[in-house]
Design a protein around this motif. Structure first.
Motif, PDB file in Angstrom:
ATOM      1  N   ILE A  87      38.523  33.964  40.447  1.00  0.00           N
ATOM      2  CA  ILE A  87      39.052  32.961  39.516  1.00  0.00           C
ATOM      3  C   ILE A  87      40.487  33.283  39.121  1.00  0.00           C
ATOM      4  CG2 ILE A  87      38.839  32.174  37.116  1.00  0.00           C
ATOM      5  CD1 ILE A  87      35.754  32.237  37.571  1.00  0.00           C
ATOM      6  N   ASP A  88      40.761  34.569  38.863  1.00  0.00           N
ATOM      7  CA  ASP A  88      42.114  34.972  38.420  1.00  0.00           C
ATOM      8  C   ASP A  88      43.065  35.232  39.590  1.00  0.00           C
ATOM      9  OD1 ASP A  88      41.021  34.908  35.911  1.00  0.00           O
ATOM     10  OD2 ASP A  88      40.705  37.078  35.772  1.00  0.00           O
ATOM     11  N   HIS A  89      42.592  35.083  40.820  1.00  0.00           N
ATOM     12  CA  HIS A  89      43.402  35.464  41.992  1.00  0.00           C
ATOM     13  C   HIS A  89      43.929  36.887  41.837  1.00  0.00           C
ATOM     14  CE1 HIS A  89      43.319  31.256  43.282  1.00  0.00           C
ATOM     15  NE2 HIS A  89      43.615  30.938  42.047  1.00  0.00           N
ATOM     16  N   ALA A  90      43.111  37.754  41.271  1.00  0.00           N
ATOM     17  CA  ALA A  90      43.547  39.142  41.023  1.00  0.00           C
ATOM     18  C   ALA A  90      43.670  39.895  42.343  1.00  0.00           C
ATOM     19  CB  ALA A  90      42.541  39.845  40.119  1.00  0.00           C
ATOM     20  N   THR A  91      44.698  40.729  42.440  1.00  0.00           N
ATOM     21  CA  THR A  91      44.911  41.474  43.689  1.00  0.00           C
ATOM     22  C   THR A  91      44.526  42.941  43.561  1.00  0.00           C
ATOM     23  OG1 THR A  91      47.207  41.842  43.046  1.00  0.00           O
ATOM     24  CG2 THR A  91      46.764  39.942  44.450  1.00  0.00           C
ATOM     25  N   LEU A  92      44.536  43.463  42.349  1.00  0.00           N
ATOM     26  CA  LEU A  92      44.217  44.887  42.163  1.00  0.00           C
ATOM     27  C   LEU A  92      43.159  45.077  41.088  1.00  0.00           C
ATOM     28  CD1 LEU A  92      47.702  46.673  42.160  1.00  0.00           C
ATOM     29  CD2 LEU A  92      45.929  46.884  43.908  1.00  0.00           C
ATOM     30  N   ARG A  93      42.235  46.012  41.321  1.00  0.00           N
ATOM     31  CA  ARG A  93      41.287  46.447  40.298  1.00  0.00           C
ATOM     32  C   ARG A  93      40.985  47.925  40.550  1.00  0.00           C
ATOM     33  NH1 ARG A  93      37.840  44.528  36.539  1.00  0.00           N
ATOM     34  NH2 ARG A  93      38.196  42.348  37.069  1.00  0.00           N
ATOM     35  N   ARG A  94      41.033  48.709  39.473  1.00  0.00           N
ATOM     36  CA  ARG A  94      40.786  50.152  39.584  1.00  0.00           C
ATOM     37  C   ARG A  94      41.663  50.783  40.670  1.00  0.00           C
ATOM     38  NH1 ARG A  94      34.349  48.973  39.755  1.00  0.00           N
ATOM     39  NH2 ARG A  94      34.046  48.435  37.571  1.00  0.00           N
ATOM     40  N   GLY A  95      42.894  50.295  40.750  1.00  0.00           N
ATOM     41  CA  GLY A  95      43.858  50.883  41.687  1.00  0.00           C
ATOM     42  C   GLY A  95      43.644  50.541  43.152  1.00  0.00           C
ATOM     43  N   ALA A  96      42.663  49.685  43.443  1.00  0.00           N
ATOM     44  CA  ALA A  96      42.421  49.323  44.846  1.00  0.00           C
ATOM     45  C   ALA A  96      42.550  47.811  44.997  1.00  0.00           C
ATOM     46  CB  ALA A  96      41.026  49.765  45.268  1.00  0.00           C
ATOM     47  N   LYS A  97      42.733  47.358  46.239  1.00  0.00           N
ATOM     48  CA  LYS A  97      42.777  45.924  46.478  1.00  0.00           C
ATOM     49  C   LYS A  97      41.450  45.293  46.088  1.00  0.00           C
ATOM     50  CE  LYS A  97      46.174  45.696  50.189  1.00  0.00           C
ATOM     51  NZ  LYS A  97      46.371  45.620  51.642  1.00  0.00           N
ATOM     52  N   THR A  98      41.516  44.104  45.494  1.00  0.00           N
ATOM     53  CA  THR A  98      40.273  43.410  45.134  1.00  0.00           C
ATOM     54  C   THR A  98      39.582  42.884  46.396  1.00  0.00           C
ATOM     55  OG1 THR A  98      41.523  41.375  44.847  1.00  0.00           O
ATOM     56  CG2 THR A  98      41.073  42.654  42.859  1.00  0.00           C
ATOM     57  N   ALA A  99      38.295  42.631  46.269  1.00  0.00           N
ATOM     58  CA  ALA A  99      37.508  42.117  47.397  1.00  0.00           C
ATOM     59  C   ALA A  99      38.075  40.791  47.904  1.00  0.00           C
ATOM     60  CB  ALA A  99      36.042  41.956  46.980  1.00  0.00           C
ATOM     61  N   ASN A 100      38.500  39.904  46.964  1.00  0.00           N
ATOM     62  CA  ASN A 100      39.046  38.619  47.409  1.00  0.00           C
ATOM     63  C   ASN A 100      40.356  38.792  48.169  1.00  0.00           C
ATOM     64  OD1 ASN A 100      39.265  39.233  44.466  1.00  0.00           O
ATOM     65  ND2 ASN A 100      40.966  37.790  44.578  1.00  0.00           N
ATOM     66  N   THR A 101      41.107  39.821  47.858  1.00  0.00           N
ATOM     67  CA  THR A 101      42.329  40.094  48.625  1.00  0.00           C
ATOM     68  C   THR A 101      41.966  40.577  50.034  1.00  0.00           C
ATOM     69  OG1 THR A 101      43.420  40.771  46.586  1.00  0.00           O
ATOM     70  CG2 THR A 101      44.489  41.407  48.638  1.00  0.00           C
ATOM     71  N   LEU A 102      40.930  41.393  50.119  1.00  0.00           N
ATOM     72  CA  LEU A 102      40.553  41.968  51.410  1.00  0.00           C
ATOM     73  C   LEU A 102      39.809  40.975  52.302  1.00  0.00           C
ATOM     74  CD1 LEU A 102      39.351  45.467  50.150  1.00  0.00           C
ATOM     75  CD2 LEU A 102      41.347  45.036  51.594  1.00  0.00           C
ATOM     76  N   TRP A 103      38.934  40.154  51.708  1.00  0.00           N
ATOM     77  CA  TRP A 103      38.060  39.327  52.543  1.00  0.00           C
ATOM     78  C   TRP A 103      38.151  37.821  52.265  1.00  0.00           C
ATOM     79  CZ3 TRP A 103      35.799  43.951  50.407  1.00  0.00           C
ATOM     80  CH2 TRP A 103      35.647  44.979  51.353  1.00  0.00           C
ATOM     81  N   GLY A 104      38.946  37.427  51.286  1.00  0.00           N
ATOM     82  CA  GLY A 104      39.068  35.994  50.978  1.00  0.00           C
ATOM     83  C   GLY A 104      37.998  35.515  50.008  1.00  0.00           C
ATOM     84  N   MET A 105      38.186  34.294  49.544  1.00  0.00           N
ATOM     85  CA  MET A 105      37.339  33.754  48.486  1.00  0.00           C
ATOM     86  C   MET A 105      35.891  33.530  48.907  1.00  0.00           C
ATOM     87  SD  MET A 105      37.873  30.046  46.639  1.00  0.00           S
ATOM     88  CE  MET A 105      37.351  29.057  48.051  1.00  0.00           C
ATOM     89  N   GLU A 106      35.695  32.946  50.099  1.00  0.00           N
ATOM     90  CA  GLU A 106      34.356  32.506  50.498  1.00  0.00           C
ATOM     91  C   GLU A 106      33.294  33.607  50.437  1.00  0.00           C
ATOM     92  OE1 GLU A 106      34.079  30.521  54.286  1.00  0.00           O
ATOM     93  OE2 GLU A 106      31.896  30.398  54.151  1.00  0.00           O
ATOM     94  N   PRO A 107      33.485  34.717  51.193  1.00  0.00           N
ATOM     95  CA  PRO A 107      32.411  35.712  51.171  1.00  0.00           C
ATOM     96  C   PRO A 107      32.268  36.416  49.826  1.00  0.00           C
ATOM     97  CG  PRO A 107      34.277  36.531  52.441  1.00  0.00           C
ATOM     98  CD  PRO A 107      34.576  35.099  52.116  1.00  0.00           C
ATOM     99  N   VAL A 108      33.346  36.410  49.028  1.00  0.00           N
ATOM    100  CA  VAL A 108      33.282  37.132  47.751  1.00  0.00           C
ATOM    101  C   VAL A 108      32.506  36.329  46.700  1.00  0.00           C
ATOM    102  CG1 VAL A 108      34.651  38.134  45.884  1.00  0.00           C
ATOM    103  CG2 VAL A 108      35.332  38.476  48.265  1.00  0.00           C
ATOM    104  N   ILE A 109      32.682  35.006  46.694  1.00  0.00           N
ATOM    105  CA  ILE A 109      31.844  34.190  45.803  1.00  0.00           C
ATOM    106  C   ILE A 109      30.374  34.400  46.176  1.00  0.00           C
ATOM    107  CG2 ILE A 109      31.184  31.832  45.157  1.00  0.00           C
ATOM    108  CD1 ILE A 109      34.061  30.982  45.417  1.00  0.00           C
TER     109      ILE A 109
END
Lengths: 326, 326
Positions: A88-110
């Motif tokens: 939802i936030d198009h966040a790119t980083l969490r806990r110092g690592a790339k977010t799942a949506n950055t790595l794999w895109g929106m579809e599989p992460v939802i």
């Protein structure tokens, strides 16, 4: 119990929690789904919620062996909501690592969030029965309702203290309270004992978030890993500012309201001014005092348990929340 | 029971289902959340899943009064998954109306799906207990797993019949089977009776999807509301094509594989050629025969129930699935 002992105990328990999750997640079939879920779960995280379930259950004697499986359902719910939040936030980083949506895109992460969500609820039902499920149902509903409340509040410049706490209740406190109450409920805790744990969890969650707000203004970026003044720059009203606006003289109030109506760029240059005005009206000190009294109330409620070994870490956690600097 | 009587019965029952949902959804607090959920639920939909829960429960006598509340949890789960599907696909239209994500954007719609999902599971747990929850847990996990399988399959040009059915099982059949089994389980059905309903629901779901695939090639756009040949143009392998490729001579096979490797634009001009080759190898007839035998097996399983009134609509529904033209 000092912070060092507390952290050692938490470390030990969280290793066990991680092992239970590792074993449980073997049921995931799709390699990509497993990869996303593992990223969401094992890329950091303090395991606060499952720890609380285990500690709460231990307050009234040795917990049933399956308590750890009930406990992990709360970590799953937390992770599922973070997966969707980051989409939802198009966040790119969490806990110092790339977010799942950055790595794999929106579809599989939802979808992975949906899986974890459903799996958590099925697990909680299997282990904790209708009692745990009712708690989780209410907590997840409260989480979503508070997101809608927050969206609604975002359209307003000024937020009342009441609305601020209403959002916090759903966003953080409801799930933490459910994790605590489900734990003691699973070990046959009485209604009175359950109520004490619900208060403990609620107040711990609220205090945790207030300290988060304070760190946003006062923290050391080298320790928190976040820039100072994010909330203010985004125009987000948190407790120090709310307390200040409620007490400030007309001209100081006008300055602050003017800044809140300005653009983020304009606000970013006026961080120091806002800080000075909040200091002047003791906005930081008042917010901290409120966190302290919430925690004192949380601990007072634990008096009914006498001196059991599980009480020290719960008390220690309350002190840790207040003293943390990251 | 002819199609007219069947549709009249379904209409009557779906009015009742809608009333139960109306009453239940009064617990939603945020106006925007309530609006999105109402749009997702009341903007069309055939109520197939809750109808099946009610009919299945009626096979073994009058169902408990709360069966309708268990039944609606399956409609909620279905609606929640459609909300997320439409976000993922950036879909703009569903059932002739603008999708929720078109009207309100991604953020509140992901959250509304989460709410409905959590609420459905809490409701199923409250009414149906651990039995219903275990069924729903497995079905929702299967739904997500099948989406990942489908994403994986999309990277391949040719899909085996086995993989095609594997996707269908999770995508459509698992939740329909769970809706049937939960219904009879809630009315104290035996293990044998539950298994019969599981087979009925699974096969009905599979046949429904096969007929959907056939309508995509053979349907009348004026009735289906969809253009002919969408699946083929998108390069999506469905049963008529899979059956054909398994039987075609080398040169016909090469033509079809060549088309599947081409671009959607190239394929759209070759729709008639593909159609002719599928006809030549009886791809449509073979797919229909498979749907028929799945439904025959579904109905044969219901023989253990003798002649109860609830059986006619279940049999009627199987025939309706085969004869539908939209």
């Amino acid at each position: 119990m000092n912070n060092g002992e507390l952290l050692a105990l938490f470390k030990e328990k969280s290793v066990r929690i991680d092992a239970v999750m590792e074993a449980d997640l073997a049921i995931v079939e799709s390699p990509l789904l497993a990869q996303i879920i593992r990223h969401a779960i094992f890329q950091g995280g303090k395991r606060i919620r499952p720890l609380l379930t285990l500690l709460a259950a231990s307050l009234v004697g040795d917990p049933p062996a399956d308590t750890a499986r009930l406990a992990i359902s709360f970590e799953y719910l937390h992770a599922a909501s973070l997966l969707h939040d980051d989409v939802i936030d198009h966040a790119t980083l969490r806990r110092g690592a790339k977010t799942a949506n950055t790595l794999w895109g929106m579809e599989p992460v939802i979808l992975a969030g949906d899986y974890l969500h459903a799996h958590a609820m099925a697990l909680a039902s299997e282990v904790g029965g209708p009692t745990a499920m009712a708690l989780i149902g209410r907590a997840t509903a409260a989480m979503v309702e508070s997101e809608f409340l927050q969206m609604h509040n975002a359209q307003e410049i000024l937020i009342s203290e009441e609305k601020y706490f209403q959002v916090l209740m759903g966003k953080t406190a409801a799930l933490i309270a459910a994790a605590c109450e489900a734990g003691i409920g699973h070990n046959q805790g009485t209604a009175e004992q359950r109520a004490a744990l619900r208060t403990y969890g609620t107040n711990l969650g609220l205090a945790f978030q207030i300290v988060d707000d304070l760190l946003d203004y006062l923290g050391d970026p080298a320790k928190t890993g976040k820039a100072v003044g994010n909330d203010f720059q985004e125009g987000k009203m948190t407790l120090p500012l709310i307390k200040t606006l409620a007490r400030a003289e007309a001209k100081d109030r006008e300055v602050l309201v003017g800044l809140l109506k300005a653009t983020p760029q304009e606000r970013s240059g006026q961080q120091a001014l806002a800080h000075t005005i909040i200091e002047k009206y003791q906005g930081f000190a008042l917010a901290r005092t409120q966190a302290e009294s919430l925690l004192a109330e949380a601990l007072a409620g634990l008096a009914i348990f006498g001196e059991t070994p599980a009480k020290a870490p719960l008390a220690g956690l309350a002190h840790y929340v207040l003293s943390r600097d990251k």
